[in-house]
Design a protein around this motif. Structure first.
Motif, PDB file in Angstrom:
ATOM      1  N   SER A 252       0.484  -1.317  -0.129  1.00 49.49           N
ATOM      2  CA  SER A 252      -0.321   0.222  -0.357  1.00 49.49           C
ATOM      3  C   SER A 252       1.204   1.386   0.029  1.00 49.49           C
ATOM      4  O   SER A 252       2.435   1.210   0.807  1.00 49.49           O
ATOM      5  CB  SER A 252      -1.040   0.224   1.110  1.00 49.49           C
ATOM      6  N   GLN A 253       0.147   2.815  -0.889  1.00 51.91           N
ATOM      7  CA  GLN A 253       0.841   3.329  -0.562  1.00 51.91           C
ATOM      8  C   GLN A 253       0.681   4.260   0.535  1.00 51.91           C
ATOM      9  O   GLN A 253       0.358   3.992   1.165  1.00 51.91           O
ATOM     10  CB  GLN A 253       0.659   4.470  -1.642  1.00 51.91           C
ATOM     11  N   ASP A 254       1.822   5.368   0.638  1.00 50.71           N
ATOM     12  CA  ASP A 254       1.713   6.337   1.860  1.00 50.71           C
ATOM     13  C   ASP A 254       0.039   7.058   1.384  1.00 50.71           C
ATOM     14  O   ASP A 254      -0.518   7.016   0.866  1.00 50.71           O
ATOM     15  CB  ASP A 254       2.475   7.723   2.050  1.00 50.71           C
ATOM     16  N   TYR A 255      -0.378   7.318   2.542  1.00 46.33           N
ATOM     17  CA  TYR A 255      -1.284   7.914   2.667  1.00 46.33           C
ATOM     18  C   TYR A 255      -1.303   8.959   1.886  1.00 46.33           C
ATOM     19  O   TYR A 255      -0.662   9.959   1.894  1.00 46.33           O
ATOM     20  CB  TYR A 255      -2.516   8.444   4.182  1.00 46.33           C
ATOM     21  N   PRO A 256      -2.535   9.664   0.624  1.00 46.12           N
ATOM     22  CA  PRO A 256      -2.501  10.706   0.162  1.00 46.12           C
ATOM     23  C   PRO A 256      -2.158  11.961   0.921  1.00 46.12           C
ATOM     24  O   PRO A 256      -2.879  12.129   1.645  1.00 46.12           O
ATOM     25  CB  PRO A 256      -3.875  10.471  -1.091  1.00 46.12           C
ATOM     26  N   GLY A 257      -0.932  12.742   0.497  1.00 43.45           N
ATOM     27  CA  GLY A 257      -1.084  13.975   0.931  1.00 43.45           C
ATOM     28  C   GLY A 257       0.146  13.586   2.992  1.00 43.45           C
ATOM     29  O   GLY A 257       1.002  15.042   2.673  1.00 43.45           O
ATOM     30  N   VAL A 258       0.570  12.530   3.033  1.00 40.60           N
ATOM     31  CA  VAL A 258       1.446  12.672   3.764  1.00 40.60           C
ATOM     32  C   VAL A 258       2.673  11.773   3.381  1.00 40.60           C
ATOM     33  O   VAL A 258       2.875  10.754   2.274  1.00 40.60           O
ATOM     34  CB  VAL A 258       1.383  11.218   4.740  1.00 40.60           C
ATOM     35  N   TYR A 259       4.072  12.434   3.733  1.00 36.58           N
ATOM     36  CA  TYR A 259       5.348  12.175   2.816  1.00 36.58           C
ATOM     37  C   TYR A 259       6.080  12.048   4.279  1.00 36.58           C
ATOM     38  O   TYR A 259       5.714  12.721   5.547  1.00 36.58           O
ATOM     39  CB  TYR A 259       5.551  12.933   1.807  1.00 36.58           C
ATOM     40  N   THR A 260       6.756  10.689   4.527  1.00 35.97           N
ATOM     41  CA  THR A 260       8.300  11.310   5.336  1.00 35.97           C
ATOM     42  C   THR A 260       9.330  12.629   4.516  1.00 35.97           C
ATOM     43  O   THR A 260      10.069  11.444   3.441  1.00 35.97           O
ATOM     44  CB  THR A 260       8.254   9.739   5.847  1.00 35.97           C
ATOM     45  N   GLU A 261       9.780  13.215   5.828  1.00 38.02           N
ATOM     46  CA  GLU A 261      10.984  14.361   4.924  1.00 38.02           C
ATOM     47  C   GLU A 261      12.910  13.595   6.809  1.00 38.02           C
ATOM     48  O   GLU A 261      11.929  14.242   7.737  1.00 38.02           O
ATOM     49  CB  GLU A 261      10.472  15.355   4.655  1.00 38.02           C
ATOM     50  N   ASN A 262      13.260  13.410   6.126  1.00 37.42           N
ATOM     51  CA  ASN A 262      14.083  13.373   7.292  1.00 37.42           C
ATOM     52  C   ASN A 262      13.718  12.745   8.240  1.00 37.42           C
ATOM     53  O   ASN A 262      13.687  13.563  10.043  1.00 37.42           O
ATOM     54  CB  ASN A 262      14.437  15.179   7.465  1.00 37.42           C
ATOM     55  N   GLY A 263      13.080  12.152   8.209  1.00 35.99           N
ATOM     56  CA  GLY A 263      12.565  11.180   9.290  1.00 35.99           C
ATOM     57  C   GLY A 263      11.210  11.371  10.042  1.00 35.99           C
ATOM     58  O   GLY A 263      11.002  10.677  11.279  1.00 35.99           O
ATOM     59  N   GLN A 264      10.376  12.916   9.144  1.00 35.81           N
ATOM     60  CA  GLN A 264       9.743  13.136  10.362  1.00 35.81           C
ATOM     61  C   GLN A 264       8.340  12.848   9.356  1.00 35.81           C
ATOM     62  O   GLN A 264       8.345  13.179   8.109  1.00 35.81           O
ATOM     63  CB  GLN A 264       9.755  14.721   9.828  1.00 35.81           C
ATOM     64  N   VAL A 265       7.212  12.653   9.753  1.00 35.65           N
ATOM     65  CA  VAL A 265       5.901  12.353   9.002  1.00 35.65           C
ATOM     66  C   VAL A 265       5.617  13.211   8.534  1.00 35.65           C
ATOM     67  O   VAL A 265       5.296  13.958   9.240  1.00 35.65           O
ATOM     68  CB  VAL A 265       5.471  11.178  10.023  1.00 35.65           C
TER      69      VAL A 265
END
Ligand SMILES: *[C@@H]1O[C@H](CO)[C@@H](O)[C@H](O)[C@H]1NC(C)=O
Ligand SMILES: *[C@@H]1O[C@H](CO)[C@@H](O)[C@H](O)[C@H]1NC(C)=O
Ligand SMILES: *[C@@H]1O[C@H](CO)[C@@H](O)[C@H](O)[C@H]1NC(C)=O
Length: 367
Positions: A252-265
């Protein structure tokens, strides 16, 4: 749409429409919202489906233009069937326009089901319209992403399109009263469940369509509908390829609009209408595996007259070639070759405001 966006969209609709409807008091428009949102209406397939599920005559967007009871008498290229399906690579429908040469933003309330197979009382996607399709089944949803000559489903050449879902600013859905069913989660090809959460982007000769497992605990998140102006690349990150027809399993993908950057959601917010969305993150393309590729001819054999030569499921799988997809599986996190490719010039996202409920985007793919 989020409630806030929904309210502002409705307010702007009311403001614009005031003069129109003021002189139209004889039409009896009394309200914007239905008593029950479309996404809260459930009907068993096929016997529980009413002629029209959106039956309140006095709402501001007018009446449902098509119908939900679809059968052999409604079948064909004039069908106004608004009951759709997403079952498998060779068995799905897309929302297209009833009249030729239409702009999605102008007809999203009236769109009708165009299906790969005859037999459900709908229009049939003409042979050769589909140029490449990837079907993915994950633990939470099934999804088709692909390439299409959109003029074959009555969408004007060059239209960058928009997003359809069972919510809409006025909770009546786009199209109004559009229903969705699938046999993908029932355990039996003969048993169809209503899909409560789904989203379908159409435009730029491409499409993506996700149907979330109605029993899935996070269906509303995986089929989030508020990111309606940032397209397939953000809502259904994928590696569909033009010219390739394949069925895969996937994470499954990440929820649309949700992403992880430098370990932060992080959670992206789409700006209000009038401001061009320009997300700076690259969505993670989920791993896929066990892809089976097909040639298009063996998959899409329904003719527009309504006959189907019904490809046997046994025959097609054995003649397809299995494709190892380790390359795709590698694209699971962080910047990757595929993700970097996606920054190429062909991926320029153009945005234009094109209507009150308009929801558009230009570039759908990272490929
Ligand atoms: C077939 O569908 C049409 C249009 O929705 C409906 O009016 C008609 O009653 C249906 N016929 C049957 C036998 O269900
Ligand atoms: C169900 O449909 C899928 C997709 O068309 C097919 O691969 C599978 O063989 C079917 N299963 C049965 C039991 O017919
Ligand atoms: C997909 O490939 C076909 C040729 O097979 C081409 O005509 C079409 O423009 C391509 N579609 C997109 C969106 O690139």
């Amino acid at each position: 749409m989020s409630p806030r966006v929904a309210v502002s969209a409705v307010l702007s609709l009311l403001a614009v429409s005031k003069s129109v409807f003021a002189q139209d008091s004889d039409t009896g428009v009394t309200s914007t919202f239905p008593a029950t949102p479309l996404a809260s209406k459930t009907f068993s397939y096929p016997s529980g489906i009413p002629y029209q599920v959106d039956e309140e005559p006095h709402l501001i967007r007018g009446r449902q233009t098509g119908y939900n009871q679809c059968n052999s008498t409604t079948e064909g290229q004039e069908s106004l069937c608004q009951t759709s399906f997403l079952n498998s690579l060779d068995d799905f429908c897309l929302w297209g326009s009833p009249e030729a040469n239409s702009i999605v933003a102008n007809t999203e309330g009236e769109m009708v089901a165009w299906c790969t197979k005859a037999g459900r009382g709908t229009r049939v996607i003409p042979r050769d319209a589909l140029k490449g399709v990837q079907f993915i089944r994950t633990p939470d949803y099934v999804q088709v992403v692909g390439f299409i000559d959109q003029t074959k489903v009555n969408i004007q050449a060059g239209d960058y399109g928009g997003e359809l879902d069972p919510h809409g600013a006025d909770l009546r859905g786009n199209p109004l009263g559009g229903l969705m069913y699938s046999n993908a989660f029932s355990g039996s090809n003969d048993t169809y469940q209503q899909i409560i959460e789904w989203t379908n982007f159409m435009g730029s000769d491409a499409f993506c369509f996700k149907a979330c497992d109605p029993a899935g605990p996070n269906a509303a998140h995986y089929c989030e509908h508020i990111y309606d102006r940032i397209g397939c690349a953000y809502n259904m990150p994928n590696q569909a390829k033009n010219g390739t027809f394949e069925a895969c399993k996937g994470e499954s993908q990440d929820y649309p609009g949700v992403y992880t950057e430098n370990g932060q959601v992080m959670t992206y917010s789409q700006p209000p209408e009038g401001v061009e969305p320009s997300p700076t993150y690259t969505p993670r393309i989920p791993a896929s595996s066990d892809c089976i590729t097909f040639s298009s001819q063996e998959l899409y054999t329904a003719s527009v007259s309504g006959e189907s030569s019904s490809p046997s499921s046994s025959g097609s799988a054995s003649s397809g070639s299995r494709t190892a997809s380790s390359g795709q599986a590698a694209v699971t996190s962080g910047p990757s070759t595929a993700a970097e490719d996606s920054q190429g010039a062909a991926n320029t996202v153009r945005m234009t405001k094109a209507g009150l409920f308009g929801i558009m985007l230009s570039t759908f793919f990272f490929v």
